[in-house]
Write a protein that holds these residues in place. Structure first.
Motif, PDB file in Angstrom:
ATOM      1  N   ALA A 268       0.860  -1.193   0.000  1.00 52.47           N
ATOM      2  CA  ALA A 268       0.000   0.000   0.000  1.00 52.47           C
ATOM      3  C   ALA A 268       0.889   1.233   0.000  1.00 52.47           C
ATOM      4  N   PHE A 269       0.398   2.301  -0.575  1.00 52.83           N
ATOM      5  CA  PHE A 269       1.045   3.610  -0.471  1.00 52.83           C
ATOM      6  C   PHE A 269       0.107   4.497   0.342  1.00 52.83           C
ATOM      7  N   PHE A 270       0.693   5.381   1.171  1.00 54.48           N
ATOM      8  CA  PHE A 270      -0.179   6.302   1.907  1.00 54.48           C
ATOM      9  C   PHE A 270       0.371   7.722   1.884  1.00 54.48           C
ATOM     10  N   ASP A 271      -0.548   8.670   1.968  1.00 56.67           N
ATOM     11  CA  ASP A 271      -0.222  10.085   2.142  1.00 56.67           C
ATOM     12  C   ASP A 271      -1.029  10.569   3.331  1.00 56.67           C
ATOM     13  N   ILE A 272      -0.361  11.260   4.244  1.00 53.46           N
ATOM     14  CA  ILE A 272      -1.072  11.822   5.398  1.00 53.46           C
ATOM     15  C   ILE A 272      -0.825  13.328   5.408  1.00 53.46           C
TER      16      ILE A 272
ATOM     17  N   LEU B   7       3.205  13.548   5.150  1.00 55.30           N
ATOM     18  CA  LEU B   7       4.002  12.330   5.281  1.00 55.30           C
ATOM     19  C   LEU B   7       3.507  11.335   4.251  1.00 55.30           C
ATOM     20  N   SER B   8       4.443  10.602   3.634  1.00 53.09           N
ATOM     21  CA  SER B   8       4.046   9.553   2.696  1.00 53.09           C
ATOM     22  C   SER B   8       4.901   8.330   2.941  1.00 53.09           C
ATOM     23  N   GLY B   9       4.418   7.197   2.510  1.00 53.50           N
ATOM     24  CA  GLY B   9       5.211   5.986   2.697  1.00 53.50           C
ATOM     25  C   GLY B   9       4.518   4.760   2.156  1.00 53.50           C
ATOM     26  N   THR B  10       5.029   3.601   2.576  1.00 55.40           N
ATOM     27  CA  THR B  10       4.504   2.338   2.057  1.00 55.40           C
ATOM     28  C   THR B  10       4.359   1.324   3.180  1.00 55.40           C
ATOM     29  N   VAL B  11       3.420   0.408   2.998  1.00 52.61           N
ATOM     30  CA  VAL B  11       3.212  -0.706   3.929  1.00 52.61           C
ATOM     31  C   VAL B  11       3.237  -1.998   3.123  1.00 52.61           C
TER      32      VAL B  11
ATOM     33  N   SER C 168       6.109  14.913  13.077  1.00 50.48           N
ATOM     34  CA  SER C 168       7.286  14.242  13.646  1.00 50.48           C
ATOM     35  C   SER C 168       6.861  13.183  14.655  1.00 50.48           C
ATOM     36  N   GLU C 169       5.923  13.554  15.515  1.00 47.72           N
ATOM     37  CA  GLU C 169       5.430  12.611  16.515  1.00 47.72           C
ATOM     38  C   GLU C 169       4.721  11.443  15.829  1.00 47.72           C
ATOM     39  N   LEU C 170       4.043  11.765  14.733  1.00 52.25           N
ATOM     40  CA  LEU C 170       3.298  10.730  14.007  1.00 52.25           C
ATOM     41  C   LEU C 170       4.243   9.710  13.367  1.00 52.25           C
ATOM     42  N   VAL C 171       5.386  10.169  12.855  1.00 52.08           N
ATOM     43  CA  VAL C 171       6.363   9.229  12.269  1.00 52.08           C
ATOM     44  C   VAL C 171       6.748   8.193  13.323  1.00 52.08           C
ATOM     45  N   THR C 172       7.054   8.664  14.522  1.00 51.15           N
ATOM     46  CA  THR C 172       7.453   7.758  15.607  1.00 51.15           C
ATOM     47  C   THR C 172       6.287   6.846  15.997  1.00 51.15           C
ATOM     48  N   SER C 173       5.115   7.428  16.088  1.00 55.22           N
ATOM     49  CA  SER C 173       3.940   6.646  16.485  1.00 55.22           C
ATOM     50  C   SER C 173       3.635   5.546  15.455  1.00 55.22           C
TER      51      SER C 173
ATOM     52  N   SER D  89       7.078   1.845   6.233  1.00 55.66           N
ATOM     53  CA  SER D  89       8.168   2.810   6.072  1.00 55.66           C
ATOM     54  C   SER D  89       7.621   4.165   5.682  1.00 55.66           C
ATOM     55  N   VAL D  90       7.950   5.183   6.486  1.00 52.51           N
ATOM     56  CA  VAL D  90       7.643   6.566   6.078  1.00 52.51           C
ATOM     57  C   VAL D  90       8.829   7.013   5.231  1.00 52.51           C
ATOM     58  N   THR D  91       8.554   7.369   3.987  1.00 49.91           N
ATOM     59  CA  THR D  91       9.648   7.642   3.049  1.00 49.91           C
ATOM     60  C   THR D  91       9.698   9.095   2.582  1.00 49.91           C
ATOM     61  N   GLN D  92       8.666   9.876   2.937  1.00 50.19           N
ATOM     62  CA  GLN D  92       8.673  11.292   2.539  1.00 50.19           C
ATOM     63  C   GLN D  92       8.126  12.131   3.693  1.00 50.19           C
TER      64      GLN D  92
END
Ligand SMILES: [Zn+2]
Ligand SMILES: [Zn+2]
Length: 388
Positions: free
Chosen positions: A184-188, A253-257, A211-216, A234-237
């Motif tokens: 999956a790809f996600f954008d938040i 934030l964007s990334g993949t699962v 920043s807190e969300l990346v850690t969470s 993985s958060v990649t952007q």
């Protein structure tokens, strides 16, 4: 039995085709030149060609005898938005785009098998040569299926292959069960309230929330998923702001699962949505989540995979066929086809090479005769003429 002689004899021609395609890479759904190249070759071989299945997709149909049985062989045609760092004469002529996943090789191997099968016709039934566009996460397989691929070109079974850097040339892998991960790809979008950098109390800082969300998000796999399951997030952007002294309105934030089941992917999606909402709310902000499942797992059918392994053994000997290996966390668009038709997705050794999706990667031409021999061999095996 070693490789098919008539295909080995074609080796120079296969290398020329592969390098031509490599030099002219095209992104997903833009494979116009590549589709022209494929269609022209198939027509030259005397194979019927249907274009426009999944936009730039091409299907070749070769029939021999009146039997209703059929087989599908699938290759992918698209390249990646990567600037090539190789200096070989056949390097990409299209800046910023390159064949970094070896789809130039996959397309060439299927064309090689098509040429051989059209000339020798040592089978009875229908062979569907499926050249799919847009494998790299933008829906080429689904587009072909939605255009009626398997209604127009029924396939009793289906075979596809991917090259594997690091696996010696001449080795195949054909393992039953789950082979690749759901992806999956996600954008938040984190929405806060902009303010002067010197007066943070007057705003809601989306950079801090994100920043807190990346850690969470990183604790979802480690804390919410059963340890025996396989999952990667993985958060990649991370994009936000453009001035030293301005707290921006929003951050992205964007990334993949990746997971080995669609169920688990759905669970993670729910957790991502919860975390985004609650972390943003804790600071007085909000979050908008776009979560898109772009790949399902490839699942290799037991009987189809056993047929594939037998054909490989016939070509290279049993000791060079891997029939048991753990599933990977990479993903593959072929998954959507493997859900419709009993399938086998094989691995083909690419020898020592740069990894896939790397700017130094190049498909190993020494593998061409192996892959083309497999595609031809599996047709002659599955659609063998009845003994008379
Ligand atoms: Zn790829
Ligand atoms: Zn690929």
């Amino acid at each position: 039995m070693p490789l098919i002689d008539d295909i080995v004899a074609m080796d120079e021609e296969l290398r020329t085709w592969r390098r031509d395609i490599h030099a002219h890479p095209e992104l997903g759904f833009e494979e116009h030149r590549t589709a022209d190249f494929v269609a022209k070759k198939l027509t030259e071989f005397g194979i019927d060609v249907v274009r426009g299945i999944g936009k730039t997709g091409v299907v070749g149909v070769l029939r021999e005898g009146n039997e209703t049985r059929s087989i599908g062989l699938r290759a992918d045609m698209d390249a990646l938005p990567i600037a090539e760092d190789n200096t070989v004469p056949h390097r990409s002529t299209c800046h910023g785009t390159m064949h970094a996943c070896g789809h130039d090789g996959h397309t060439t191997m299927l064309l090689g098998a098509a040429k051989y099968l059209a000339a020798t016709r040592n089978f009875r039934g229908q062979v569907n040569f499926i050249f799919q566009p847009a494998e790299e996460g933008i829906g080429g397989a689904r587009a072909m299926i939605e255009d009626g691929l398997f209604e127009k070109f029924p396939c009793d079974s289906l075979y596809a292959m991917h090259n594997a850097p690091g696996v010696p040339v001449g080795k195949f892998g054909a393992t039953a069960g789950i082979r690749t991960a759901a992806g999956a790809f996600f954008d938040i979008d984190v929405i806060g309230k902009g303010a002067h950098g010197a007066f943070p109390d007057q705003g809601v800082d989306p950079v801090l929330i994100a920043s807190e969300l990346v850690t969470s998000l990183q604790s979802i796999v480690s804390r919410n998923i059963r340890p025996s399951e396989t999952a990667v997030l993985s958060v990649t952007q991370f994009h936000a702001g453009d001035a030293y002294n301005v707290i921006p309105d929003r951050a992205r934030l964007s990334g993949t699962v990746r997971t080995l089941s669609v169920d688990l992917m759905n669970q993670i999606e729910e957790r991502v949505r919860q975390r985004a909402a609650s972390v943003a709310a804790a600071h007085g902000g909000t979050a908008e989540v776009d979560f898109r499942i772009v790949f399902h797992p490839v699942i290799n059918d037991e009987a189809t995979t056993s047929t594939a392994a037998n054909v490989c053994s016939g070509l290279v000997g049993e000791s060079d066929v891997i029939t048991s290996s753990p599933p990977g966390t990479g993903s593959e668009d072929f998954s959507f086809m493997s859900e419709k038709v009993p399938s086998c997705y094989l691995i083909l050794g690419n020898g020592i090479s740069a990894p896939l999706h790397n700017s130094h990667y190049d498909f190993n031409d020494d593998a061409l005769a192996y892959g083309a021999s497999f595609f031809a061999g599996v047709v002659e095996n599955v659609l063998a003429p009845a003994e008379t």
